[in-house]
Design an enzyme around this catalytic site. Structure first.
Site, PDB file in Angstrom:
ATOM      1  N   GLN A   1      27.215  12.427  20.731  1.00 43.56           N
ATOM      2  CA  GLN A   1      28.003  12.447  19.495  1.00 43.56           C
ATOM      3  C   GLN A   1      29.173  13.423  19.650  1.00 43.56           C
ATOM      4  O   GLN A   1      28.980  14.619  19.870  1.00 43.56           O
ATOM      5  CB  GLN A   1      27.170  12.819  18.272  1.00 43.56           C
ATOM      6  CG  GLN A   1      27.902  12.333  17.002  1.00 43.56           C
ATOM      7  CD  GLN A   1      27.507  13.018  15.731  1.00 43.56           C
ATOM      8  OE1 GLN A   1      27.281  14.227  15.726  1.00 43.56           O
ATOM      9  NE2 GLN A   1      27.417  12.267  14.646  1.00 43.56           N
TER      10      GLN A   1
ATOM     11  N   TYR B   1      33.890  16.852   8.444  1.00 40.94           N
ATOM     12  CA  TYR B   1      34.540  17.402   9.638  1.00 40.94           C
ATOM     13  C   TYR B   1      35.906  16.727   9.858  1.00 40.94           C
ATOM     14  O   TYR B   1      36.389  15.987   8.998  1.00 40.94           O
ATOM     15  CB  TYR B   1      33.594  17.310  10.840  1.00 40.94           C
ATOM     16  CG  TYR B   1      32.341  18.115  10.570  1.00 40.94           C
ATOM     17  CD1 TYR B   1      32.412  19.500  10.406  1.00 40.94           C
ATOM     18  CD2 TYR B   1      31.100  17.505  10.396  1.00 40.94           C
ATOM     19  CE1 TYR B   1      31.285  20.246  10.096  1.00 40.94           C
ATOM     20  CE2 TYR B   1      29.962  18.254  10.085  1.00 40.94           C
ATOM     21  CZ  TYR B   1      30.064  19.621   9.937  1.00 40.94           C
ATOM     22  OH  TYR B   1      28.957  20.361   9.621  1.00 40.94           O
TER      23      TYR B   1
ATOM     24  N   GLY C   1      16.109  11.296  11.154  1.00 39.92           N
ATOM     25  CA  GLY C   1      16.447  12.656  11.556  1.00 39.92           C
ATOM     26  C   GLY C   1      15.234  13.562  11.537  1.00 39.92           C
ATOM     27  O   GLY C   1      14.515  13.677  12.535  1.00 39.92           O
TER      28      GLY C   1
ATOM     29  N   ARG D   1      30.200   7.225  13.059  1.00 42.87           N
ATOM     30  CA  ARG D   1      29.383   7.641  11.915  1.00 42.87           C
ATOM     31  C   ARG D   1      30.252   8.014  10.712  1.00 42.87           C
ATOM     32  O   ARG D   1      31.240   8.724  10.860  1.00 42.87           O
ATOM     33  CB  ARG D   1      28.524   8.848  12.292  1.00 42.87           C
ATOM     34  CG  ARG D   1      27.415   9.121  11.283  1.00 42.87           C
ATOM     35  CD  ARG D   1      26.514  10.247  11.730  1.00 42.87           C
ATOM     36  NE  ARG D   1      25.177  10.096  11.180  1.00 42.87           N
ATOM     37  CZ  ARG D   1      24.419  11.111  10.766  1.00 42.87           C
ATOM     38  NH1 ARG D   1      24.857  12.340  10.854  1.00 42.87           N
ATOM     39  NH2 ARG D   1      23.216  10.887  10.282  1.00 42.87           N
TER      40      ARG D   1
HETATM   41  C1  8OZ Z   1      23.728  20.945  10.139  1.00 38.75           C
HETATM   42  C2  8OZ Z   1      24.231  22.191  10.476  1.00 38.75           C
HETATM   43  C3  8OZ Z   1      25.437  22.263  11.121  1.00 38.75           C
HETATM   44  C4  8OZ Z   1      26.149  21.115  11.413  1.00 38.75           C
HETATM   45  C5  8OZ Z   1      26.574  17.554  10.414  1.00 38.75           C
HETATM   46  C6  8OZ Z   1      26.901  18.458  12.606  1.00 38.75           C
HETATM   47  O1  8OZ Z   1      26.243  17.750   9.247  1.00 38.75           O
HETATM   48  C7  8OZ Z   1      26.394  18.634  11.417  1.00 38.75           C
HETATM   49  C8  8OZ Z   1      25.638  19.861  11.070  1.00 38.75           C
HETATM   50  C9  8OZ Z   1      24.411  19.796  10.432  1.00 38.75           C
HETATM   51  O2  8OZ Z   1      27.060  16.486  10.779  1.00 38.75           O
END
Ligand code: 8OZ
Length: 376
Positions: free
Chosen positions: A110, A193, A334, A240
């Site tokens: 990912q 993000y 998950g 995603r």
């Molecule tokens: C939990 C803690 C930090 C990052 C996401 C990559 O929520 C994460 C993430 C999850 O996609």
């Protein structure tokens, strides 16, 4: 016969998603566990053991999606998460992909850039994190063992002429994933993000070709996908999304319009799958929200995309029902995979599940990571 009995066969039957040949519909979701080797955010033997434990394609995960992995040091937002941009990291990932392949499994990397969900302490040269616009997220991140959770730093807006360089970080990471022995990649376009920051107007107030209209806001996401496709065949690439999620202070706007457009454009590229976070935090897989998922599903499939992978608080029962009614082609589990390396086998035997321990989700060593026992 219970509903589970009647539908379980559907959950455990094979699926071809593009060029991904999965033994069952039970996939492992990307899970941040923050256990890379320091210094350097390098995957190592402990990570290889963890993934290997879950890699039997019939008893464990038919497809493993790796934890989110930074495409560059600029793309890092949390201490101890792994990267895939240095030579050491690529060598470390080879241990992981070998452990998975030794069990006959499939693993995708990912690819992740956090954008503004970072802190100057984590950034190269102590610089500001980069983002579509200089809008700070009311959100926290984790910069070291000692600091705990701290507010994210104010980001700076990427200059238009810097954007191809960020796209290139994804292309290079996709190439590194290939060199490390992965079977494909998943683009992290979810959870607030960088890609989602471009997509949503709450975090994108740009006036160039990357902001404004939906087409413009989706441009960066699609350029990343196209760059990845210069390395990987589309049948080995997933994407995603979290259409309803508002994680990391990133409120949704017009989720049906936004995500059916994006899903159709990704479908046109012929991607193997779209991975949809249906339930997380305030977002739920309710009847009210079903039209959002239905719109994404049909837009992606009709345009030429392959599978729809659902995710979020699924049980064997709800997953089996979702597959049986063609609302999903596979389900990414998950938390159940954190505590049950042999999750599919437990479903098959209707065996009880180990409970997960939240205290060991992030950071630390083997405890709560490689210590959950399988049935046999
Ligand atoms: C939990 C803690 C930090 C990052 C996401 C990559 O929520 C994460 C993430 C999850 O996609």
């Amino acid at each position: 016969m219970t509903t589970l009995d009647t539908n379980l066969a559907d959950l455990l039957k094979p699926l071809t998603a593009g060029q991904i040949h999965a033994a069952t519909r039970v996939w492992m979701a990307p899970l941040t566990r923050s256990r890379s080797k320091q210094p350097g955010d390098v995957p190592w033997e402990l990570n290889a053991e963890y993934y290997g434990q879950r890699a039997d394609p019939k008893k464990g995960a038919a497809v493993i999606i790796s934890e989110a992995t930074q495409v560059s040091s600029q793309g890092k937002g949390y201490a101890f998460t792994p990267g895939i941009h240095s030579k050491e990291q690529v060598e470390g990932w080879k241990l992981v992909t070998k452990a998975v392949h030794d069990k006959g499994g499939i693993i995708l990397a990912q690819l992740w850039h956090v954008g503004r969900i970072s802190h100057t302490d984590l950034q190269p040269g102590g610089g500001k994190p980069v983002a579509p616009s200089a809008i700070r997220a009311e959100s926290k991140t984790y910069t070291s063992k000692d600091s705990g959770l701290v507010p994210t730093s104010e980001p700076r807006a990427l200059e238009t002429d810097e954007i191809p360089g960020v796209v290139e970080q994804f292309r290079q990471a996709a190439q590194n994933a290939k060199d490390a022995g992965f079977d494909g990649v998943e683009i992290h376009g979810a959870n607030g993000y960088l890609l989602q920051q471009f997509l949503r107007s709450a975090s994108n107030t740009r006036t160039d070709q990357y902001g404004g209209s939906l087409e413009n806001r989706a441009r960066f996401c699609l350029e990343v996908a196209e760059a990845v496709l210069t390395v990987w065949e589309p049948g080995k690439v997933g994407y995603r999304v979290s259409p309803l999620g508002e994680a990391s202070d990133n409120p949704q706007d017009r989720p049906i319009d936004t995500y059916s457009y994006l899903a159709a454009e990704l479908g046109k590229l012929g991607l193997a799958y779209i991975h949809v976070v249906e339930e997380f935090g305030s977002a739920t897989r309710s009847d009210e929200n079903e039209p959002v998922f239905a719109a994404i599903r049909s837009a992606f499939r009709d345009a030429g995309g392959h599978a729809y992978v659902g995710n979020g608080e699924y049980t064997a029962e709800t997953a089996a029902q979702r597959i049986a009614t063609d609302k999903a082609d596979a389900i990414a589990f998950g938390k159940p995979f954190i505590s049950n390396p042999d999750l599919a086998e437990r479903f098959r035997r209707d065996a009880p599940l180990n409970e997960w321990d939240r205290d060991t989700f992030y950071g630390g060593g083997a405890e709560g990571y490689t210590t959950y026992p399988p049935l046999d």
